[in-house]
Scaffold this active site. Structure first.
Site, PDB file in Angstrom:
ATOM      1  N   GLU A 139      -5.989   8.620   9.901  1.00  0.00           N
ATOM      2  CA  GLU A 139      -4.633   8.409  10.445  1.00  0.00           C
ATOM      3  C   GLU A 139      -4.426   9.100  11.785  1.00  0.00           C
ATOM      4  O   GLU A 139      -3.674   8.628  12.628  1.00  0.00           O
ATOM      5  CB  GLU A 139      -3.566   8.890   9.437  1.00  0.00           C
ATOM      6  N   TYR A 179      -0.478   8.526  -2.158  1.00  0.00           N
ATOM      7  CA  TYR A 179      -0.473   8.345  -3.607  1.00  0.00           C
ATOM      8  C   TYR A 179      -1.675   9.050  -4.246  1.00  0.00           C
ATOM      9  O   TYR A 179      -1.647   9.376  -5.431  1.00  0.00           O
ATOM     10  CB  TYR A 179      -0.586   6.858  -3.982  1.00  0.00           C
ATOM     11  N   GLY A 180      -2.722   9.222  -3.451  1.00  0.00           N
ATOM     12  CA  GLY A 180      -4.047   9.582  -3.987  1.00  0.00           C
ATOM     13  C   GLY A 180      -4.158  10.909  -4.721  1.00  0.00           C
ATOM     14  O   GLY A 180      -5.092  11.114  -5.488  1.00  0.00           O
ATOM     15  N   CYS A 222      -3.867  -0.791  -2.071  1.00  0.00           N
ATOM     16  CA  CYS A 222      -4.102   0.633  -2.321  1.00  0.00           C
ATOM     17  C   CYS A 222      -5.090   0.818  -3.477  1.00  0.00           C
ATOM     18  O   CYS A 222      -4.854   0.329  -4.596  1.00  0.00           O
ATOM     19  CB  CYS A 222      -2.762   1.286  -2.665  1.00  0.00           C
ATOM     20  N   ASN A 223      -6.173   1.513  -3.217  1.00  0.00           N
ATOM     21  CA  ASN A 223      -7.186   1.744  -4.265  1.00  0.00           C
ATOM     22  C   ASN A 223      -6.613   2.598  -5.391  1.00  0.00           C
ATOM     23  O   ASN A 223      -6.909   2.369  -6.558  1.00  0.00           O
ATOM     24  CB  ASN A 223      -8.413   2.451  -3.684  1.00  0.00           C
ATOM     25  N   ASP A 283       0.860  -1.183   0.000  1.00  0.00           N
ATOM     26  CA  ASP A 283       0.000   0.000   0.000  1.00  0.00           C
ATOM     27  C   ASP A 283       0.895   1.231   0.000  1.00  0.00           C
ATOM     28  O   ASP A 283       2.096   1.150   0.282  1.00  0.00           O
ATOM     29  CB  ASP A 283      -0.900   0.007   1.256  1.00  0.00           C
ATOM     30  N   SER A 284       0.294   2.380  -0.259  1.00  0.00           N
ATOM     31  CA  SER A 284       1.031   3.634  -0.205  1.00  0.00           C
ATOM     32  C   SER A 284       1.501   3.951   1.210  1.00  0.00           C
ATOM     33  O   SER A 284       2.332   4.845   1.394  1.00  0.00           O
ATOM     34  CB  SER A 284       0.136   4.764  -0.704  1.00  0.00           C
ATOM     35  N   CYS A 327     -11.299   3.363  -0.583  1.00  0.00           N
ATOM     36  CA  CYS A 327     -10.002   3.855  -0.115  1.00  0.00           C
ATOM     37  C   CYS A 327      -9.653   3.063   1.142  1.00  0.00           C
ATOM     38  O   CYS A 327     -10.534   2.778   1.963  1.00  0.00           O
ATOM     39  CB  CYS A 327     -10.088   5.348   0.204  1.00  0.00           C
ATOM     40  N   THR A 328      -8.369   2.741   1.256  1.00  0.00           N
ATOM     41  CA  THR A 328      -7.917   1.916   2.390  1.00  0.00           C
ATOM     42  C   THR A 328      -8.334   2.448   3.757  1.00  0.00           C
ATOM     43  O   THR A 328      -8.569   1.690   4.680  1.00  0.00           O
ATOM     44  CB  THR A 328      -6.377   1.836   2.384  1.00  0.00           C
ATOM     45  N   HIS A 329      -8.399   3.779   3.864  1.00  0.00           N
ATOM     46  CA  HIS A 329      -8.627   4.375   5.188  1.00  0.00           C
ATOM     47  C   HIS A 329     -10.097   4.427   5.605  1.00  0.00           C
ATOM     48  O   HIS A 329     -10.400   4.581   6.785  1.00  0.00           O
ATOM     49  CB  HIS A 329      -8.083   5.808   5.215  1.00  0.00           C
TER      50      HIS A 329
HETATM   51  N1  DGL Z   1      -4.002   3.936   0.135  1.00  0.00           N
HETATM   52  C1  DGL Z   1      -4.660   4.995  -0.584  1.00  0.00           C
HETATM   53  C2  DGL Z   1      -5.877   4.457  -1.337  1.00  0.00           C
HETATM   54  O1  DGL Z   1      -6.471   3.480  -0.958  1.00  0.00           O
HETATM   55  C3  DGL Z   1      -5.072   6.126   0.330  1.00  0.00           C
HETATM   56  C4  DGL Z   1      -3.920   6.948   0.842  1.00  0.00           C
HETATM   57  C5  DGL Z   1      -3.136   7.608  -0.270  1.00  0.00           C
HETATM   58  O2  DGL Z   1      -3.656   8.525  -0.932  1.00  0.00           O
HETATM   59  O3  DGL Z   1      -2.021   7.163  -0.491  1.00  0.00           O
HETATM   60  O4  DGL Z   1      -6.236   5.013  -2.330  1.00  0.00           O
END
Ligand code: DGL
Length: 280
Positions: free
Chosen positions: A159, A49-50, A80-81, A17-18, A191-193
């Site tokens: 977070e 990354y988003g 990571c989405n 993941d990011s 999204c992961t979060h």
């Molecule tokens: N892990 C990213 C996602 O699921 C969210 C955090 C990011 O933007 O890196 O898109």
């Protein structure tokens, strides 16, 4: 590209993941496949990354995958989405190793759940502007309506542990009003979060809206794919009480990762190693 595919059932599953968010996916994998060894890579040094371009996300994703392949994993989950949306197809085509992202499992679950035919998708800017969820939904049923919305503030809120604060509720109400206006009955947490904010999102959307956790769906699909490929660890099939080993790798100092990770996983974690991702 060199193919270092590992077909040993005892090899670990790789998850990347990011950053720390992919632990919501790892948590589901730990639940459904407790006997598997897992190597997790969180690119905390370059997160998020988003908000980045497809080109940058693709080059980061290629390095993340290359690191996991070097760890001799047997299967890779892109938690990571954002990376799943814009980079995984291109990167995975260079390897002879099974990889899955979170988009297809989440989209498929939404198609199965919706009754009204109106599906909402929330995610980062990269995920939403890629239209990846909508595209996949429409390969299954072109008649379904998909409403997509970027909710970038949810990432830092999750977070920072702002899961049940007034500020988070206000932001959620503001973001999600458009989803309420169009009367979706199914909302993909793309999204992961976002699973960390599930209860606030559920409160705002009301009981008539089903929330789809892409991570949960992905863990289920991973289980099926490993079973079909005869790649389940013998612990999973023969000794279901034995727990696998979990190793964590990060691309920057591990302290903050460890702190946020224990909140995301609801347990303390050790076994965190810092690596130099620029070498991959
Ligand atoms: N892990 C990213 C996602 O699921 C969210 C955090 C990011 O933007 O890196 O898109």
């Amino acid at each position: 590209m060199e193919d270092k595919i590992n077909r040993a059932t005892t090899a670990p599953i790789g998850i990347f993941d990011s950053g720390v968010g992919g632990l919501t996916v790892a948590k589901e994998v730990f639940k459904i496949l407790p006997g598997e060894d897992v190597v997790y890579f969180g690119d905390v040094g370059r997160t998020p990354y988003g908000g980045r371009s497809k080109e940058i996300i693709t080059s980061f994703t290629a390095q993340d995958v290359s690191f996991l392949v070097e760890q001799k994993v047997k299967f890779i989950i892109c938690a990571c989405n954002s990376a799943s949306s814009v980079a995984l197809d291109e990167v995975s085509s260079g390897y002879d190793i099974q990889m899955i992202g979170v988009i297809e499992p989440g989209a498929r679950a939404a198609v199965e759940k919706t009754r009204s035919g109106k599906i909402g998708v929330i995610g980062t800017h990269a995920t939403i502007s890629s239209n990846a969820y909508a595209r996949f939904v429409h390969t299954i049923d072109p008649a379904l309506k998909v409403f997509s919305l970027a909710c970038p503030l949810f990432v830092p809120l999750a977070e920072e542990g702002y899961v049940d604060k007034k500020a988070t509720r206000l932001i959620a109400q503001d973001y999600l009003q458009t989803m309420l206006d169009v009367e979706i009955d199914t909302l993909v947490l793309g999204c992961t979060h976002y699973p960390m904010l599930k209860s606030v999102i559920a409160d705002v959307m009301g009981e008539s809206v089903t929330l789809i956790d892409s991570g949960e769906e992905t863990a289920r699909v991973a289980h099926r794919m490993l079973t079909d490929a005869n790649l389940l660890n013998p612990r999973t099939t023969e000794k279901p009480n034995l727990i696998g080993e979990h190793k964590y790798f990060v691309s920057d100092v591990p302290q903050r990762f460890s702190m946020v990770a224990s909140r995301f996983l609801e347990q303390e974690i050790g076994n965190i190693t810092r690596i130099d991702i620029s070498r991959y």
